[in-house]
Structure formats: C-alpha cells, structure tokens
Design a protein around this motif. Sequence first.
Motif, PDB file in Angstrom:
ATOM      1  N   ASN A   3      -1.972   6.471  -6.329  1.00 46.36           N
ATOM      2  CA  ASN A   3      -0.814   7.345  -6.189  1.00 46.36           C
ATOM      3  C   ASN A   3       0.102   7.130  -7.387  1.00 46.36           C
ATOM      4  OD1 ASN A   3       1.320   8.907  -5.409  1.00 46.36           O
ATOM      5  ND2 ASN A   3       1.540   8.022  -3.364  1.00 46.36           N
ATOM      6  N   VAL A   8       6.691   5.324  -5.908  1.00 46.33           N
ATOM      7  CA  VAL A   8       5.818   4.203  -5.557  1.00 46.33           C
ATOM      8  C   VAL A   8       5.958   3.088  -6.589  1.00 46.33           C
ATOM      9  CG1 VAL A   8       3.416   3.479  -5.251  1.00 46.33           C
ATOM     10  CG2 VAL A   8       4.205   5.644  -4.273  1.00 46.33           C
ATOM     11  N   ARG A  11       9.302   1.489  -5.979  1.00 45.08           N
ATOM     12  CA  ARG A  11       9.320   0.751  -4.705  1.00 45.08           C
ATOM     13  C   ARG A  11       8.536  -0.559  -4.824  1.00 45.08           C
ATOM     14  NH1 ARG A  11       9.071  -2.249  -1.401  1.00 45.08           N
ATOM     15  NH2 ARG A  11       9.215  -2.097   0.879  1.00 45.08           N
ATOM     16  N   GLU A  12       7.452  -0.564  -5.558  1.00 44.09           N
ATOM     17  CA  GLU A  12       6.650  -1.779  -5.726  1.00 44.09           C
ATOM     18  C   GLU A  12       7.419  -2.876  -6.459  1.00 44.09           C
ATOM     19  OE1 GLU A  12       3.226  -0.288  -7.711  1.00 44.09           O
ATOM     20  OE2 GLU A  12       2.151   0.228  -5.844  1.00 44.09           O
ATOM     21  N   ARG A  80       9.886  10.768  -3.320  1.00 40.07           N
ATOM     22  CA  ARG A  80       9.069  10.190  -2.259  1.00 40.07           C
ATOM     23  C   ARG A  80       8.350  11.277  -1.458  1.00 40.07           C
ATOM     24  NH1 ARG A  80      10.988   5.100   1.418  1.00 40.07           N
ATOM     25  NH2 ARG A  80       9.030   4.857   2.570  1.00 40.07           N
TER      26      ARG A  80
END
Length: 516
Positions: A3, A8, A11-12, A80
């Motif tokens: 993805n 993402v 967020r990681e 998102r």
Amino acid sequence: MKNHNLFVTLREAFPAELDAVAVETADTPEPLHYTWRDLERGTAMIANLLDSLDLPAGSRIAAQVDKSVEALMLYLAVLRAGHVYLPLNTAYQAGEIEYFVGNAEPAVVVCTKRNFGWVGPIAFAAGVQHVYTLDDDRSGSLLERAAWHGDVHRPAVAQPDDLAVIVYTSGTTGRSKGAMLTHENLRSNALVLKDCWGWRSAAEGGDVLIHALPIFHVHGLFVAIHGALLNGSKMIWFARFDPKAVVARLPEATVFMGVPTLYVRMLGEAALTRAQCAHMRLFVSGSAPLLIETFDAWRERTGHTILERYGMSETVMLTSNPYRPESARRGGTVGLPLPGVQLRVRDDKGQPVPSGEVGGIQVKGPNVFKGYWRMPEKTADEFTDDLWFKTGDVGRFDADGYVTIVGRSKDLVITGGYNVYPAEVEALINELPGVAESAVVGVPHPDFGEGVIAVVVPRPGAALDGAAIVAAMKGRIANYKVPKQVFVVPELPRNQMGKVQKNLLREQHQRLFQPA
C-alpha cells in the motif's frame, strides 16, 4: 500488495508509545495536548465518515478552514480514505472559491461556520452534495458527524501515481491551475528531507518542531508537517504566528520553519538571543527570497545560520543548503539539488548555459507533479520534449553547484510567502470605473519581502484616487493580493513593441517601503 498510501508511511513512523504527546497547542486559552493515539483515532473517525458517503475513489475534498489540529486530522483522513485533498487559502473571497469549486468539482467542501452562509450556496449551486463546517475551537458539523463513527479504519490502498493533493497555483492569465501531486511525489520528498536535514530519532534526543506556518500551502502542510510526523516528533502548534510567543518557546524546541517575514519579525524581539536559541538545531527558510541582511542579522544575533531551500507547488522541495557543515550554507543561494532531483539551466532556445550564466530553471525527479488538473495543453506546454518541468524561475549555478534564484518569469510577486500574479489583480483594477489600464509589480518590502503596488492610468476626463482603488479591491480578493499603494499616472512606460516596461516601474518605486 504494498500500500503506497502516504498516510500509511506517516502512520508507520508514529512512535510505539502512542500516549506520548504529538501536538501541543501554544495559543489556545489553555494548552491542548493531542497524543499519537488521538491522531490515529481522530483520522480514523473522519475517514469512516467519508467512507459512509459512498464517494468514488479519488474524490476531491476541499477545505477552507482555520488552522487547527482537527484541520490537520482532516487532511490525514482524506489521504487515509483514498481521496484527494484540496487546501484553500483562508483569505480567498467568493469569486475565487466559486472558481475552485467549479474547476475541481469536489464531492465534499469543509468551511468555517462564519463562512458557511456564502461558501455553502456556492458549493450547492456547483452540485456539491456534502458541505461541513469546522472551526478552530473543536466545533463544527464535521466533528459532530464524525463522532458517530468508529475509531478503527483500514487505510485505502493507493498506488504511487495516485493523486493525493491538488494545490492551486495562479497563472499569468489570472486563471488558477491545480497542481496534481501524487502519494509518491510527497512521500519521496519527505523521506529525502528527513535524511538531508538530519531529523533526530528519540534515541538521539528527539526533535521538537515549532509549527507557526499556515497549512494551506506546501511549506506548512507538507514540508513541516510531513517532517515531524515522519520522524515521530512533537509539534508545538501555533494557529497564528506571534513573534514574541514563538521566541518564548524556542528553548523547548529544536526545529523551526518559516518564511522570511517571520524571521524579520522575530529579529524585532529583544528576547531573541543566543541563549534563547541554544537548544535549537535547525532554522529553515523558504517560500520567498531571504534578504542577505536578514541572513546575516540572524546569524549575528542567534549564532545560527538559516538554512534556505527552494521549492514550489508543482515540485515540493527542489534544493537545499547543506545541513552539515553549517558553515557551508551560503546566503543569497538556495543550495544544492536534493538527492534524486535533477536541475538544469537553459536559455530561451533550450540550450545549456555555462556555470554562472543565467537561464530558466528546469527540473526532473520523483517529486515533480503529475500535471495541471484538467489542463492537458497547459501541462504539455510546461514540460520540455525530454520531460523536464520548466519552473518559470530564472537562476544560475555557481562553480560549486549552488543554485541562486535571480528572478521569476511572468512577473510573479511573492509577498509574505504568498504568490501574487499581477494579471489577476490588474484585471480587477481595470474593471473599475474610470480606469484605462494598470500595471501591478512587487517592490522590496522590509517585512513581506515584496510589497504589491499598482500604477494606474485614468480614462480621459476621469479623476482617480489611489486610496479609493485600494479600498475597492478589499473584499474582492485576498488581502495579500491587494496593492499596498496605488499610483495614478498619465501613462505607463513602454518599449518599442508596446510592452509595458515593468522593470522601470520597479526601479522607480524600489525605495518606497524603505525607512527614510
């Protein structure tokens, strides 16, 4: 399948301790502390609200809202949910919003409650189905609706080339162009800057960013916010820039990003000292030329050398002065091309120019935008046959590869970090009664970098008043576009081809805003 959604990636990078403070507000009645868990839950709830609307993937979500942490959550939630964020300057007036909504055709519009009375009708008339409000006091229908949704959300799958954001940038015809930035444009640039600017991990002591920029353009929304989020760094959040308040918080921070105007105003504070800046690691400047006087005065006062960089809406960041050694930063330049970014300088015929010679700056790299929204011909015009983007800026390389911007094609004025395109302002002035023609230029301004002025020619028999013209412009366009002064003259200077010689107007008024 991997993805590539930018959310993402961000967020990681959140720290493992989700209950640590991610954002602390600096100018609310009482400080508010948002944890990383709050960002995770808040973005999930807004993304779930968007999902509930059954919008087509890649729908545009337009936002003209005041700066707040909830506005930041809205941006992240749009990514998102797999949609395209459309940030709009809070200074835009009805005519400007009408154009953006008509051109972008957003599925959702979010505005402040105070502007709903005029933004709502514009949006509904254009066919927008969903209009929400959001204020900077954590109120509004967007949050009320989102509160009914769950706080767990699986991010939409995105490909590298999928659109993430459309940033509108004006053109010389006055018609704004929507620069289409992809998830990979933004992700790649953020990762490069993380390395180039030495963002420190928690194990290395961690960084804290003072965020005092608007969040409707590249500098505040992408460079600053992505930098902090990608590093898991706390932000001290100013909804509005206040030089005294920012200087007071410097001992708690390590990184500050601003436009030249902000540095000029902080230099006016007696509290700005070397001791006050002792904990700081990095001061970054961009969005407008940094005067060498400001560069030198800052170094003398604080002991820190400002790192100047160069970017634009269509490319995010292109160049940067070195992070280390600090002595390698050169005033009056925007540094070296970033890793993975190629820059070249060409003459009017597209031929290379020697080092030190001036020409048009062109760029190629993963940061370069996908094109202009629904303007394929304009997009094609702005790229060379071998697919380099023509920035419209004029500059040169020195023998060491440092880039100096010496001017801007198409007479762009940058005032306080905001772009003003003279043709747009001239068109409105020329509509006023008694005006035959006008010329708008930027001249040096000690606070804003450049100040907008207009030189106006009256129709035969008409009597014009400069102050009245300024007053007539207010409310029709954003305040930063309104000329600070208007001069009424019998005629404009022209060359043999009949073209107005704006360079002569700039020279004539170049000392207008300088102290006596």
